[in-house]
Design an enzyme around this catalytic site. Structure first.
Site, PDB file in Angstrom:
ATOM      1  N   LYS A   8       0.860  -1.186   0.000  1.00 14.97           N
ATOM      2  CA  LYS A   8       0.000   0.000   0.000  1.00 14.97           C
ATOM      3  C   LYS A   8       0.897   1.236   0.000  1.00 14.97           C
ATOM      4  O   LYS A   8       2.077   1.189   0.354  1.00 14.97           O
ATOM      5  CB  LYS A   8      -0.942   0.024   1.207  1.00 14.97           C
ATOM      6  CG  LYS A   8      -0.261  -0.019   2.584  1.00 14.97           C
ATOM      7  CD  LYS A   8       0.270   1.320   3.077  1.00 14.97           C
ATOM      8  CE  LYS A   8       0.990   1.194   4.404  1.00 14.97           C
ATOM      9  NZ  LYS A   8       1.885   2.355   4.686  1.00 14.97           N
ATOM     10  N   ASP A 132      -1.173  -0.979  10.745  1.00 10.76           N
ATOM     11  CA  ASP A 132      -1.778  -0.949   9.411  1.00 10.76           C
ATOM     12  C   ASP A 132      -2.179  -2.330   8.914  1.00 10.76           C
ATOM     13  O   ASP A 132      -2.685  -2.475   7.804  1.00 10.76           O
ATOM     14  CB  ASP A 132      -0.829  -0.287   8.400  1.00 10.76           C
ATOM     15  CG  ASP A 132       0.516  -0.993   8.305  1.00 10.76           C
ATOM     16  OD1 ASP A 132       0.756  -1.958   9.054  1.00 10.76           O
ATOM     17  OD2 ASP A 132       1.347  -0.572   7.474  1.00 10.76           O
TER      18      ASP A 132
END
Length: 267
Positions: A8, A132
């Site tokens: 990401k 995350d």
């Protein structure tokens, strides 16, 4: 069974407040990109972990995939697994590669052993492994807040653009990134700023880590400027670094960067 954990990027990152537990509240946009690892798990006489590709630092026993196995196994009696990870996502790059591997492993064993875990169940396991990590369970663009582990889905599609990722030969530790960062609420809502045309992000959407990281590692700033010089609509360090991404309308020539850095096109 084989899965392919993806990385990401962070579009904007504001350090909002310091928390009593020592962490920071932040706000950022997580956007999935196509650069991937490969992760395989098969039943075996005993639990083991091996890797290939990019060298993974640290003891195998502390790999997040092993930690994810142990976490889920504390609630379910899983068989021993032979786990192999081919590492392609750069390490220490702010791309969430380790978190992605752990989250995809949770999804893998949920499917492989029909554990019937809900998305929320899997996210709750993942939150225990990294701030995350839970993002990669659903793996859709989100506005992330609190420690970066609470999400609101976003309507954000960058598929008509070319995203280029550059990984300079620099390693940024989390401690380095946070040292000197001043926690301060942003004057403008990142959720609103992300709705602007990409060409307007340059002067409005910031990554607070750049204030402390780039002075210590000037090469990161040079890469960011090189991406703008090559025509990027927007360029930024991802997360706490050291990777830098650029968003372009068309694929740029970046051979001059390839001499010193790893360049990934169309991520």
């Amino acid at each position: 069974m084989i899965v392919f954990p993806n990385a990401k990027i962070n579009i904007g990152l504001n350090i909002v407040t310091k928390r009593p537990d020592g962490y920071h509240n932040l706000e950022t946009i997580f956007y999935p990109v196509k650069i991937k690892d490969a992760l395989e798990a098969i039943t075996a006489p005993q639990l083991s972990f091996s890797s290939s590709g990019i060298t993974i630092p640290g003891d195998k026993e502390n790999n997040l995939c092993i930690k994810a196995y142990e976490l889920v196994n504390s609630d379910f009696e899983l068989p021993p697994l032979k786990i192999h990870l081919h590492k392609h996502i750069p390490i220490g790059a702010g791309l969430g590669g380790g978190s992605a591997d752990a989250a995809f492993f949770i999804k893998l064993i949920n499917h492989q052993f029909d554990l019937k875990l809900s998305v929320e169940d899997m996210q709750n396991y993942a939150r225990k492994l990294g701030a995350d990590c839970a993002f990669f369970i659903e793996n859709d663009p989100v506005y992330a807040f609190d420690k970066g582990d609470q999400f609101e889905l976003l309507e954000l599609d960058l598929s008509k653009y070319v995203i280029v990722l550059v990984m300079p030969p620099v390693h940024v530790s989390t401690a380095d990134a946070y040292s000197g960062v001043k926690a301060e609420p942003s004057a403008e809502s990142l959720k609103e700023l992300i709705k602007l045309p990409v060409a307007q992000w340059r002067d409005r959407i910031k990554n607070d880590f750049e204030k402390t990281v780039i002075p210590k590692y000037p090469l990161i700033g040079e890469v960011k400027q090189a991406l703008y010089d090559a025509g990027a609509l927007y360029a930024s360090m991802s997360g706490s670094g050291a990777s830098v991404f650029g968003i372009f309308e068309t694929l740029p020539p970046l051979e001059h960067l390839e001499a010193k850095s790893s360049v990934f096109y169309n991520v």
